[in-house]
Design a protein around this motif. Structure first.
Motif, PDB file in Angstrom:
ATOM      1  N   GLU A  64       0.809  -1.223   0.000  1.00  0.00           N
ATOM      2  CA  GLU A  64       0.000   0.000   0.000  1.00  0.00           C
ATOM      3  C   GLU A  64       0.839   1.269   0.000  1.00  0.00           C
ATOM      4  N   ASP A  65       1.906   1.288   0.795  1.00  0.00           N
ATOM      5  CA  ASP A  65       2.684   2.512   0.929  1.00  0.00           C
ATOM      6  C   ASP A  65       3.369   2.916  -0.368  1.00  0.00           C
ATOM      7  N   SER A  66       3.824   1.915  -1.135  1.00  0.00           N
ATOM      8  CA  SER A  66       4.640   2.221  -2.312  1.00  0.00           C
ATOM      9  C   SER A  66       3.880   2.173  -3.632  1.00  0.00           C
ATOM     10  N   CYS A  67       2.678   1.645  -3.606  1.00  0.00           N
ATOM     11  CA  CYS A  67       2.031   1.442  -4.911  1.00  0.00           C
ATOM     12  C   CYS A  67       0.638   2.043  -5.009  1.00  0.00           C
ATOM     13  N   ARG A  68       0.311   3.007  -4.154  1.00  0.00           N
ATOM     14  CA  ARG A  68      -1.016   3.617  -4.242  1.00  0.00           C
ATOM     15  C   ARG A  68      -1.259   4.200  -5.633  1.00  0.00           C
ATOM     16  N   MET A  69      -0.272   4.967  -6.148  1.00  0.00           N
ATOM     17  CA  MET A  69      -0.434   5.562  -7.475  1.00  0.00           C
ATOM     18  C   MET A  69      -0.372   4.502  -8.573  1.00  0.00           C
ATOM     19  N   THR A  70       0.481   3.487  -8.369  1.00  0.00           N
ATOM     20  CA  THR A  70       0.562   2.424  -9.368  1.00  0.00           C
ATOM     21  C   THR A  70      -0.769   1.700  -9.489  1.00  0.00           C
ATOM     22  N   ARG A  71      -1.415   1.445  -8.344  1.00  0.00           N
ATOM     23  CA  ARG A  71      -2.725   0.793  -8.380  1.00  0.00           C
ATOM     24  C   ARG A  71      -3.744   1.640  -9.155  1.00  0.00           C
ATOM     25  N   LEU A  72      -3.699   2.937  -8.933  1.00  0.00           N
ATOM     26  CA  LEU A  72      -4.615   3.823  -9.647  1.00  0.00           C
ATOM     27  C   LEU A  72      -4.347   3.769 -11.154  1.00  0.00           C
ATOM     28  N   LYS A  73      -3.065   3.747 -11.529  1.00  0.00           N
ATOM     29  CA  LYS A  73      -2.722   3.709 -12.950  1.00  0.00           C
ATOM     30  C   LYS A  73      -3.079   2.365 -13.593  1.00  0.00           C
ATOM     31  N   ILE A  74      -3.014   1.287 -12.809  1.00  0.00           N
ATOM     32  CA  ILE A  74      -3.479  -0.010 -13.311  1.00  0.00           C
ATOM     33  C   ILE A  74      -4.968   0.075 -13.650  1.00  0.00           C
ATOM     34  N   CYS A  75      -5.704   0.758 -12.803  1.00  0.00           N
ATOM     35  CA  CYS A  75      -7.142   0.920 -13.068  1.00  0.00           C
ATOM     36  C   CYS A  75      -7.394   1.852 -14.250  1.00  0.00           C
ATOM     37  N   TYR A  76      -6.551   2.857 -14.415  1.00  0.00           N
ATOM     38  CA  TYR A  76      -6.643   3.695 -15.614  1.00  0.00           C
ATOM     39  C   TYR A  76      -6.439   2.832 -16.871  1.00  0.00           C
ATOM     40  N   PHE A  77      -5.466   1.939 -16.792  1.00  0.00           N
ATOM     41  CA  PHE A  77      -5.172   1.046 -17.923  1.00  0.00           C
ATOM     42  C   PHE A  77      -6.353   0.121 -18.205  1.00  0.00           C
ATOM     43  N   MET A  78      -6.945  -0.418 -17.135  1.00  0.00           N
ATOM     44  CA  MET A  78      -8.132  -1.270 -17.302  1.00  0.00           C
ATOM     45  C   MET A  78      -9.295  -0.482 -17.912  1.00  0.00           C
ATOM     46  N   ARG A  79      -9.497   0.736 -17.434  1.00  0.00           N
ATOM     47  CA  ARG A  79     -10.568   1.565 -17.999  1.00  0.00           C
ATOM     48  C   ARG A  79     -10.313   1.829 -19.484  1.00  0.00           C
ATOM     49  N   PHE A  80      -9.060   2.115 -19.825  1.00  0.00           N
ATOM     50  CA  PHE A  80      -8.700   2.351 -21.225  1.00  0.00           C
ATOM     51  C   PHE A  80      -8.996   1.116 -22.066  1.00  0.00           C
ATOM     52  N   TRP A  81      -8.713  -0.051 -21.543  1.00  0.00           N
ATOM     53  CA  TRP A  81      -9.004  -1.317 -22.228  1.00  0.00           C
ATOM     54  C   TRP A  81     -10.515  -1.450 -22.449  1.00  0.00           C
ATOM     55  N   ILE A  82     -11.289  -1.181 -21.421  1.00  0.00           N
ATOM     56  CA  ILE A  82     -12.748  -1.313 -21.511  1.00  0.00           C
ATOM     57  C   ILE A  82     -13.327  -0.356 -22.542  1.00  0.00           C
ATOM     58  N   VAL A  83     -12.837   0.882 -22.543  1.00  0.00           N
ATOM     59  CA  VAL A  83     -13.364   1.902 -23.458  1.00  0.00           C
ATOM     60  C   VAL A  83     -12.914   1.655 -24.902  1.00  0.00           C
ATOM     61  N   THR A  84     -11.671   1.201 -25.054  1.00  0.00           N
ATOM     62  CA  THR A  84     -11.099   1.047 -26.398  1.00  0.00           C
ATOM     63  C   THR A  84     -11.560  -0.219 -27.089  1.00  0.00           C
ATOM     64  N   PHE A  85     -11.686  -1.317 -26.345  1.00  0.00           N
ATOM     65  CA  PHE A  85     -12.096  -2.594 -26.923  1.00  0.00           C
ATOM     66  C   PHE A  85     -13.245  -3.201 -26.102  1.00  0.00           C
ATOM     67  N   PRO A  86     -14.396  -2.531 -26.096  1.00  0.00           N
ATOM     68  CA  PRO A  86     -15.505  -2.978 -25.246  1.00  0.00           C
ATOM     69  C   PRO A  86     -16.046  -4.355 -25.593  1.00  0.00           C
ATOM     70  N   ALA A  87     -15.955  -4.756 -26.866  1.00  0.00           N
ATOM     71  CA  ALA A  87     -16.517  -6.049 -27.275  1.00  0.00           C
ATOM     72  C   ALA A  87     -15.903  -7.201 -26.484  1.00  0.00           C
ATOM     73  N   GLU A  88     -14.619  -7.091 -26.152  1.00  0.00           N
ATOM     74  CA  GLU A  88     -13.960  -8.165 -25.410  1.00  0.00           C
ATOM     75  C   GLU A  88     -14.621  -8.387 -24.049  1.00  0.00           C
ATOM     76  N   PHE A  89     -15.110  -7.299 -23.445  1.00  0.00           N
ATOM     77  CA  PHE A  89     -15.693  -7.390 -22.112  1.00  0.00           C
ATOM     78  C   PHE A  89     -17.170  -7.795 -22.158  1.00  0.00           C
ATOM     79  N   ASN A  90     -17.663  -8.024 -23.370  1.00  0.00           N
ATOM     80  CA  ASN A  90     -19.005  -8.554 -23.525  1.00  0.00           C
ATOM     81  C   ASN A  90     -18.985 -10.002 -24.005  1.00  0.00           C
ATOM     82  N   LEU A  91     -17.928 -10.378 -24.738  1.00  0.00           N
ATOM     83  CA  LEU A  91     -17.881 -11.692 -25.382  1.00  0.00           C
ATOM     84  C   LEU A  91     -16.973 -12.700 -24.671  1.00  0.00           C
ATOM     85  N   ASP A  92     -15.982 -12.224 -23.927  1.00  0.00           N
ATOM     86  CA  ASP A  92     -14.984 -13.104 -23.308  1.00  0.00           C
ATOM     87  C   ASP A  92     -15.353 -13.352 -21.843  1.00  0.00           C
ATOM     88  N   LEU A  93     -15.894 -14.533 -21.538  1.00  0.00           N
ATOM     89  CA  LEU A  93     -16.350 -14.836 -20.181  1.00  0.00           C
ATOM     90  C   LEU A  93     -15.221 -14.803 -19.168  1.00  0.00           C
TER      91      LEU A  93
END
Length: 396
Positions: A64-93
């Motif tokens: 937690e102490d060293s990766c608070r910002m890294t965790r946030l950026k991982i979620c930014y990356f996940m959000r970017f994935w969801i927005v950019t290639f949404p079909a994968e998150f509907n078709l890939d169980l």
């Protein structure tokens, strides 16, 4: 690709770290293409579930102490994935399940902002992209339909573009990948359907010409489909344009000298422009230049880009070094082509079709004739050496 720290090879873990830190504290990328490149190309190397699993592990196991910002950026990356290639998150169980696990971990950690970033509840359905059953070719039934004679070239071009767009946007990354790796259409019905449509249009154009009994009326049909090709170019639909030009260039049509004699000079000029555009000279340089200059909605010539993918795949290995390093040169080369093909899934059709006409076109394009049958019909319309045959019969 917007990164200076990666060379010609990198591990998947190193790529993920680079992608995560490409986002600033506010979640902006600043024109860095690496995250999009990896998210489009990762299935060449691992499944989406495996990639998301790596991200979840990095998110969950960080201190937690060293990766608070890294965790946030991982979620930014996940959000970017969801927005950019949404079909994968509907078709890939598997990917859907990992995403839900992500949200659970974020909730357990009390990170409400992270929880909101990886929400996939608003993604629309992509059922239209699911695998199709292969439609059987219909046996030939009589003559080519004359119901299209009254349609203007622009109407035909628009409805053919609607059919082309509907077919080609169903083709997924994995469909293309399977064809490039295996070199065949086995268990690839979506790509097979698209190629069948291309061939069907080319054959249909030939039959529409050969359905006419006189050279003059056949020339009128040829002129009409030359104008259809011109309208297809205006619509930036290069794939169907290639199919129409292929049909009119086929030996069953090109041999009709009496018919071609009736074509007007201005029509022949347009024909010359269309054939030059899709000529194979200099590796289709005229087409590539025109396609690259197009903006907005455009449909590429699928066969040319598939050949490009195969050429890159044959020349470069996927992995280098000890077999754990991604060949970055190959990934970038493949990305440039895949990006053009897959981007069609996120655009909206530019045509408002008449569905009755779409149905009639679909039926006509599914009729199957062999090459020999079409050529025999061409010989009936304009026999070989007709003058010598007339002399022969006059002696009887």
């Amino acid at each position: 690709m917007g990164s200076s720290t990666l060379g010609k090879a990198a591990s998947l873990d190193a790529l993920l770290v680079e992608c995560i830190h490409a986002f600033d504290d506010n979640g902006d990328l600043h024109a860095n293409l690496l995250p999009r490149t990896l998210l489009l190309m990762h299935r060449w190397y691992v499944t989406s579930t495996e990639l998301a699993g790596k991200l979840l592990m990095m998110y969950r196991d960080g201190k937690e102490d060293s990766c608070r910002m890294t965790r946030l950026k991982i979620c930014y990356f996940m959000r970017f994935w969801i927005v950019t290639f949404p079909a994968e998150f509907n078709l890939d169980l598997g990917l859907i399940q990992i995403t839900e696990e992500f949200r659970e971990v974020a909730a357990q950690l009390g990170c409400e902002e992270h929880f909101k970033l990886i929400d996939i509840s608003a993604i629309p359905s992509y059922d239209w992209m699911r695998k199709l059953t292969q439609r059987k070719k219909q046996a030939k039934k009589g003559k080519a339909s004359l119901l299209f004679d009254h349609l203007e070239p622009v109407e035909l071009a628009e409805h053919l573009t609607f059919l082309e767009f509907k077919s080609i946007r169903r083709i997924s990354f994995t469909d293309y990948q399977s064809y490039v790796i295996h070199g065949c259409l086995v268990e690839n019905p979506t790509l097979e359907r698209s190629i069948a449509l291309f061939n069907g249009i080319s054959q249909w154009v030939q039959l529409m010409v050969l359905s006419k009994l006189t050279p003059q009326t056949r020339a009128e049909v040829i002129a009409k489909y030359i104008h259809v090709a011109q309208k297809l170019l205006h619509l930036q639909n290069f794939n169907t344009l290639m199919a129409v030009v292929g049909g009119l260039s086929h030996s069953s049509i090109s041999r009709l000298k009496e018919t071609h004699a009736y074509l007007a000079p201005e029509v022949l000029k347009i024909w010359s422009e269309m054939t030059e555009l899709v000529s194979s000279n200099n590796n289709y340089s005229n087409y590539r230049k025109a396609f690259n200059e197009c903006r907005g909605f455009k449909i590429p010539i699928l066969g040319i880009h598939l050949k490009d993918l195969i050429a890159v795949h044959v020349v470069f290995p996927d992995w280098v070094g000890d077999g754990t390093m991604v060949n970055m040169v190959k990934m970038h080369q493949l990305y440039m082509t895949f990006n053009e093909l897959v981007s069609l899934q996120s655009v909206v059709s530019q045509v408002e079709p008449n569905m009755d006409l779409v149905y009639l076109l679909t039926l006509s394009l599914d009729l199957y004739y062999t090459e020999d049958e079409i050529y025999e019909l061409s010989l009936v319309r304009e026999p070989r050496n007709p003058k010598s045959q007339v002399k022969f019969y006059s002696k009887l």
